[in-house]
Design an enzyme around this catalytic site. Sequence first.
Site, PDB file in Angstrom:
ATOM      1  N   ARG A 112      -0.516   4.605  -3.735  1.00  0.00           N
ATOM      2  CA  ARG A 112       0.573   4.532  -2.772  1.00  0.00           C
ATOM      3  C   ARG A 112       1.867   4.333  -3.546  1.00  0.00           C
ATOM      4  NH1 ARG A 112      -2.223   6.633   0.335  1.00  0.00           N
ATOM      5  NH2 ARG A 112      -2.886   5.980   2.407  1.00  0.00           N
ATOM      6  N   GLU A 152       8.614   8.388   0.160  1.00  0.00           N
ATOM      7  CA  GLU A 152       8.124   9.738   0.475  1.00  0.00           C
ATOM      8  C   GLU A 152       8.221  10.093   1.946  1.00  0.00           C
ATOM      9  OE1 GLU A 152       3.963   9.297  -0.879  1.00  0.00           O
ATOM     10  OE2 GLU A 152       3.348   9.626   1.195  1.00  0.00           O
ATOM     11  N   ASP A 186       1.634  11.525  -7.235  1.00  0.00           N
ATOM     12  CA  ASP A 186       1.299  12.246  -6.009  1.00  0.00           C
ATOM     13  C   ASP A 186       1.877  11.507  -4.806  1.00  0.00           C
ATOM     14  OD1 ASP A 186      -0.099  14.361  -4.574  1.00  0.00           O
ATOM     15  OD2 ASP A 186      -1.392  12.759  -3.800  1.00  0.00           O
ATOM     16  N   HIS A 214       1.886  14.278  -2.175  1.00  0.00           N
ATOM     17  CA  HIS A 214       0.776  13.600  -1.499  1.00  0.00           C
ATOM     18  C   HIS A 214      -0.297  14.611  -1.056  1.00  0.00           C
ATOM     19  CE1 HIS A 214      -0.109   9.582   0.670  1.00  0.00           C
ATOM     20  NE2 HIS A 214      -1.231  10.218   0.445  1.00  0.00           N
TER      21      HIS A 214
HETATM   22  P1  NAD Z   1     -11.041   1.344  -2.329  1.00  0.00           P
HETATM   23  O1  NAD Z   1     -10.754   0.306  -1.289  1.00  0.00           O
HETATM   24  O2  NAD Z   1     -12.422   1.899  -2.448  1.00  0.00           O
HETATM   25  O3  NAD Z   1     -10.628   0.757  -3.778  1.00  0.00           O
HETATM   26  C1  NAD Z   1      -9.443   0.043  -3.995  1.00  0.00           C
HETATM   27  C2  NAD Z   1      -9.745  -0.913  -5.140  1.00  0.00           C
HETATM   28  O4  NAD Z   1      -8.515  -1.576  -5.470  1.00  0.00           O
HETATM   29  C3  NAD Z   1     -10.762  -2.003  -4.766  1.00  0.00           C
HETATM   30  O5  NAD Z   1     -11.784  -2.057  -5.735  1.00  0.00           O
HETATM   31  C4  NAD Z   1      -9.939  -3.268  -4.737  1.00  0.00           C
HETATM   32  O6  NAD Z   1     -10.664  -4.423  -5.116  1.00  0.00           O
HETATM   33  C5  NAD Z   1      -8.850  -2.926  -5.743  1.00  0.00           C
HETATM   34  N1  NAD Z   1      -7.703  -3.794  -5.642  1.00  0.00           N
HETATM   35  C6  NAD Z   1      -7.171  -4.386  -4.540  1.00  0.00           C
HETATM   36  N2  NAD Z   1      -6.141  -5.170  -4.884  1.00  0.00           N
HETATM   37  C7  NAD Z   1      -6.013  -5.074  -6.230  1.00  0.00           C
HETATM   38  C8  NAD Z   1      -5.131  -5.660  -7.167  1.00  0.00           C
HETATM   39  N3  NAD Z   1      -4.174  -6.530  -6.793  1.00  0.00           N
HETATM   40  N4  NAD Z   1      -5.275  -5.354  -8.478  1.00  0.00           N
HETATM   41  C9  NAD Z   1      -6.267  -4.485  -8.884  1.00  0.00           C
HETATM   42  N5  NAD Z   1      -7.140  -3.908  -8.027  1.00  0.00           N
HETATM   43  C10 NAD Z   1      -7.007  -4.195  -6.723  1.00  0.00           C
HETATM   44  O7  NAD Z   1      -9.977   2.479  -2.087  1.00  0.00           O
HETATM   45  P2  NAD Z   1     -10.076   3.997  -2.565  1.00  0.00           P
HETATM   46  O8  NAD Z   1     -10.724   4.807  -1.506  1.00  0.00           O
HETATM   47  O9  NAD Z   1     -10.570   4.057  -3.954  1.00  0.00           O
HETATM   48  O10 NAD Z   1      -8.520   4.381  -2.549  1.00  0.00           O
HETATM   49  C11 NAD Z   1      -7.591   3.788  -3.448  1.00  0.00           C
HETATM   50  C12 NAD Z   1      -6.202   4.049  -2.913  1.00  0.00           C
HETATM   51  O11 NAD Z   1      -5.911   5.459  -3.074  1.00  0.00           O
HETATM   52  C13 NAD Z   1      -6.092   3.831  -1.401  1.00  0.00           C
HETATM   53  O12 NAD Z   1      -5.801   2.505  -1.093  1.00  0.00           O
HETATM   54  C14 NAD Z   1      -4.982   4.742  -0.988  1.00  0.00           C
HETATM   55  O13 NAD Z   1      -3.775   4.005  -1.019  1.00  0.00           O
HETATM   56  C15 NAD Z   1      -4.976   5.817  -2.075  1.00  0.00           C
HETATM   57  N6  NAD Z   1      -5.321   7.154  -1.574  1.00  0.00           N
HETATM   58  C16 NAD Z   1      -4.477   8.172  -1.878  1.00  0.00           C
HETATM   59  C17 NAD Z   1      -4.784   9.460  -1.451  1.00  0.00           C
HETATM   60  C18 NAD Z   1      -3.890  10.626  -1.787  1.00  0.00           C
HETATM   61  O14 NAD Z   1      -4.015  11.699  -1.182  1.00  0.00           O
HETATM   62  N7  NAD Z   1      -2.992  10.500  -2.765  1.00  0.00           N
HETATM   63  C19 NAD Z   1      -5.932   9.685  -0.704  1.00  0.00           C
HETATM   64  C20 NAD Z   1      -6.786   8.615  -0.440  1.00  0.00           C
HETATM   65  C21 NAD Z   1      -6.467   7.349  -0.875  1.00  0.00           C
END
Ligand code: NAD
Length: 335
Positions: A234, A263, A258, A295
Amino acid sequence: MKIVVFSAKPYDRRFLEKAAAGSAHRLVFVEAGLNADTAVLADAAACVCVFVNDVVDRATLEKLAEMGVRLVALRCAGFNNVDLQAARDLGIAVARVPAYSPHAVAEHTIALILALNRNIHRAFNRVREGNFALDGLIGFDLHGKTAGIVGTGQIGAIAGRLLAAFGCTVIAHDVHENPDCRAAGIAYVSRDELFARADIVSLHCPLTPQTHHMIDAAAIAKMKHGVMIVNTSRGAVIDTRAVLDGLKSGAVGHLALDVYEEESDLFFEDLSNKIIDDDVFARLLTFPNVLITGHQAFLTNEALTNIADTTIANIDAFEKTGEPRHPVSVERLAD
Ligand code: NAD
């Protein structure tokens, strides 16, 4: 159930109509994003279906509640744009799509790293212009480099394994360690150690108060000179102005994005005939060592199919039981 789909693009319509085929749902697609002013478009709907940049704050939710909306169905995983406390206060359920294709996002992350490192974006333009000079296109071997993954959930874990396959030493930082990553030989380190050791820092954590501007001037000062920073999580996990300063000084050697913290005023729209008045973003576009996509990391056929199917499954479950299949609420966050 009448469902108003906000921020609807042609691909949203195609995939959601296919997923809802044969059901009694009535889908209404509107191009406008959801906010307190556009909430009126959800008149007579029981559900609104929203995406990452829709503004689902208390003011919007109050308007939706007044009109009888009972479910906000996010067609994404992140829910940082929803005021969950307000939703609870107003009796509106919130659903999300927790996993639709972590592979899509992890693979896009690798695409950005490879394209940026090997200057594919610049080579493409040069070759089309008949310029076959190689000066300025020198990259580095991924093999032997250290990649630091911040957030080893579904996406980060796959990105880590893919980078390991290139011969990178992969280190990670997370508030919860993922046993699959440990089993894959990924070592967990403190955030500061990751910043100090990584040649590539790839962000895969959600946007929370704890991760907001995690990559700021102080963090960049701890990183290797010339580090590559990649953000497909994000936008506001990065303090863009601090990274801009890092790019100017050379402290940041490569930046792949991305997502971008402002955005919502830019992405998902064709602005090619307009003036971009975001000077920070415009400045980013001037660097040869910055690669930005709008994105689109999630944008694969598989992910869009899963998003549509899970969204309709959330709505079906809510209609039958009063609870979506994948609810998100303040109570669950506290678990
Ligand atoms: P997920 O919930 O499976 O994994 C997120 C990880 O981040 C978890 O393991 C969590 O413990 C960790 N985390 C939380 N707070 C933290 C911190 N302070 N320091 C370090 N690690 C921390 O989520 P995911 O499905 O792997 O997605 C990750 C992120 O990718 C989503 O939250 C979303 O914002 C983003 N995303 C982007 C797109 C895109 O199109 N660009 C698409 C899907 C998701």
